[in-house]
Motif scaffolding. Structure first.
Motif, PDB file in Angstrom:
ATOM      1  N   VAL A   6      -9.941   0.413   9.254  1.00  0.00           N
ATOM      2  CA  VAL A   6      -8.549   0.387   8.809  1.00  0.00           C
ATOM      3  C   VAL A   6      -7.992  -1.012   9.072  1.00  0.00           C
ATOM      4  O   VAL A   6      -8.217  -1.592  10.145  1.00  0.00           O
ATOM      5  N   HIS A   7      -7.281  -1.552   8.086  1.00  0.00           N
ATOM      6  CA  HIS A   7      -6.665  -2.873   8.243  1.00  0.00           C
ATOM      7  C   HIS A   7      -5.190  -2.739   7.892  1.00  0.00           C
ATOM      8  O   HIS A   7      -4.824  -2.515   6.735  1.00  0.00           O
ATOM      9  N   LEU A   8      -4.349  -2.888   8.899  1.00  0.00           N
ATOM     10  CA  LEU A   8      -2.900  -2.797   8.734  1.00  0.00           C
ATOM     11  C   LEU A   8      -2.314  -4.164   8.399  1.00  0.00           C
ATOM     12  O   LEU A   8      -2.648  -5.161   9.028  1.00  0.00           O
ATOM     13  N   HIS A   9      -1.430  -4.182   7.401  1.00  0.00           N
ATOM     14  CA  HIS A   9      -0.654  -5.389   7.097  1.00  0.00           C
ATOM     15  C   HIS A   9       0.815  -5.053   7.282  1.00  0.00           C
ATOM     16  O   HIS A   9       1.345  -4.175   6.603  1.00  0.00           O
ATOM     17  N   LYS A  59     -18.642  -2.755   2.799  1.00  0.00           N
ATOM     18  CA  LYS A  59     -17.913  -1.728   3.528  1.00  0.00           C
ATOM     19  C   LYS A  59     -16.703  -1.285   2.715  1.00  0.00           C
ATOM     20  O   LYS A  59     -16.201  -2.011   1.866  1.00  0.00           O
ATOM     21  N   LYS A  60     -16.256  -0.072   2.991  1.00  0.00           N
ATOM     22  CA  LYS A  60     -15.034   0.439   2.388  1.00  0.00           C
ATOM     23  C   LYS A  60     -13.923   0.327   3.426  1.00  0.00           C
ATOM     24  O   LYS A  60     -13.982   0.973   4.469  1.00  0.00           O
ATOM     25  N   ILE A  61     -12.946  -0.523   3.137  1.00  0.00           N
ATOM     26  CA  ILE A  61     -11.879  -0.824   4.091  1.00  0.00           C
ATOM     27  C   ILE A  61     -10.561  -0.270   3.566  1.00  0.00           C
ATOM     28  O   ILE A  61     -10.153  -0.572   2.436  1.00  0.00           O
ATOM     29  N   LEU A  62      -9.903   0.532   4.388  1.00  0.00           N
ATOM     30  CA  LEU A  62      -8.589   1.069   4.031  1.00  0.00           C
ATOM     31  C   LEU A  62      -7.518   0.104   4.524  1.00  0.00           C
ATOM     32  O   LEU A  62      -7.386  -0.135   5.720  1.00  0.00           O
ATOM     33  N   TRP A  63      -6.750  -0.447   3.594  1.00  0.00           N
ATOM     34  CA  TRP A  63      -5.637  -1.331   3.944  1.00  0.00           C
ATOM     35  C   TRP A  63      -4.341  -0.533   3.885  1.00  0.00           C
ATOM     36  O   TRP A  63      -4.013   0.066   2.852  1.00  0.00           O
ATOM     37  N   ILE A  64      -3.616  -0.509   4.990  1.00  0.00           N
ATOM     38  CA  ILE A  64      -2.307   0.134   5.047  1.00  0.00           C
ATOM     39  C   ILE A  64      -1.267  -0.985   5.045  1.00  0.00           C
ATOM     40  O   ILE A  64      -1.139  -1.722   6.019  1.00  0.00           O
ATOM     41  N   ALA A  65      -0.581  -1.122   3.914  1.00  0.00           N
ATOM     42  CA  ALA A  65       0.288  -2.280   3.695  1.00  0.00           C
ATOM     43  C   ALA A  65       1.758  -1.896   3.756  1.00  0.00           C
ATOM     44  O   ALA A  65       2.245  -1.136   2.913  1.00  0.00           O
TER      45      ALA A  65
END
Length: 376
Positions: free
Chosen positions: A104-107, A7-13
């Motif tokens: 989307v994965h927020l850190h 999968k293509k996961i967008l991480w917003i850090a």
């Protein structure tokens, strides 16, 4: 995992290494590297600089996109530039991946939570959160509480790095499903080495040197008192931040310069060597979650002495170190004497195996994969 299943996961850090702060949120970068074993990770981050710019860096299956915006102190304009930098960085990441992400994965929830939450909602894709901050162990302001609740309400799963942090989030009103995914340790780099007894025993500390959080002055006072009891040790302090204040304080209380050594930002390889050579690693913090430096030291077979704060006691036990009460300088001195006087009490290989089983990139990669494919 086959390329068809990646999968293509967008991480917003909210925190991430950049040209101004190369060590900021390095634990998030390590998480990304671990997760990239099974999925393609696109990390975006925005930060102030001297000019507007977007940079892209490719490392294996991790693509990092940093949006820089021109500094300004006037808050309304600063917010507009900050928001634009985020949007531009996300657009660039989309351009590189060739489509919208699968999730989307927020850190770090504050302040970037609304950016991630809105993007996930607009694109009707899964939304995950990993939280690392000690912020939630204290009373939140009204705007912090509002951002926290609104962001987490829209998330599918919240992943605190410790159970203690998860409990703090629940106490703050978060009812979203939670799944602990701890920090990751490069167990191929942080591993025991052959120890030779040459010269003085070494006490090591690695941190930001933030006085309010790390209680550097209390640690130095304890080291001063220890030096009046024994002369068979020296201390090394490593920090990517300015250590002049800590060095001045050490000098003001009479700590000799041949006893304590301050070093600036070091390559991670040199930090690993310092941990391998140390007799003991010390962290005297007032607040923490799960510091990577403790896990990395244990992985090197070096015992740790730490205050029992945050989620540290969930993973640090008597087989790898000693936990003491926050602010208790006498307890720190007693613990230091005990570890320095009993160097064979801890088994380096057992300690390393414990970290590898629980925090290695391979183990954390499996946990992120289970999150993304919906496994319980």
């Amino acid at each position: 995992m086959s390329s068809q299943n990646r999968k293509k996961i967008l991480w917003i850090a909210g925190w991430y290494p950049n040209r101004h702060k190369p060590a900021l949120g390095n634990f998030i970068k390590r998480h990304a590297q671990a997760a990239s074993a099974f999925h393609d990770i696109y990390v975006v981050h925005a930060t102030a600089s001297d000019r507007d710019e977007i940079t892209v860096q490719q490392e294996g299956n991790v693509t990092s996109v940093i949006g820089y915006f021109r500094k300004i102190n006037f808050l309304p304009v600063k917010y507009v530039r900050w928001k634009k930098a985020w949007m531009n960085a996300i657009s660039k990441a989309e351009e590189i991946m060739g489509r919208k992400p699968d999730a989307v994965h927020l850190h770090i929830i504050i302040p970037s939570g609304p950016v991630a939450s809105a993007y996930a909602a607009e694109n009707a894709i899964p939304f995950y959160i990993t939280e690392h901050s000690t912020r939630f162990q204290k009373k939140l302001s009204l705007w912090e509480s509002a951002i926290l609740k609104k962001t987490c309400k829209n998330a599918d799963v919240v992943c605190p790095v410790t159970d203690q942090l998860g409990q703090a989030l629940k106490q703050a009103g978060i009812k979203t499903e939670m799944k602990v995914i701890p920090n990751v340790v490069n167990t191929e780099l942080f591993k025991p080495s052959i120890r030779t007894s040459t010269g003085k025993k070494k006490i090591l500390h690695v941190s930001t040197l933030n006085e309010q959080q790390k209680n550097i002055s209390g640690m130095l006072r304890a080291i001063k008192k220890l030096s009046e009891m024994r002369n068979d040790f020296e201390m090394e302090i490593i920090s990517e931040y300015n250590f002049s204040e800590a060095a001045c304080y050490a000098d003001s209380i009479g700590l000799k310069k041949e006893l304590i050594f301050f070093k600036g930002l070091q390559p991670i390889e040199k930090v690993a060597v310092a941990m391998q050579k140390a007799s003991v690693f010390v962290l005297f913090s007032n607040e923490e979650n799960l510091p990577c430096v403790l896990l990395e030291s244990v992985s090197c077979g070096t015992p740790v002495i730490s205050t029992n704060v945050g989620g540290i006691s969930e993973w640090i036990n008597e087989s790898c170190g000693i936990l003491i009460t926050k602010g208790d300088e006498q307890a720190l001195i007693i613990a230091l004497n005990k570890v320095l006087d009993n160097p064979t009490e801890y088994n380096p290989e057992t300690m390393h195996r414990y970290i590898r089983q629980n925090f290695s990139p391979a183990e954390i990669a499996k946990q992120f994969d289970a999150l993304y494919v919906g496994e319980k």
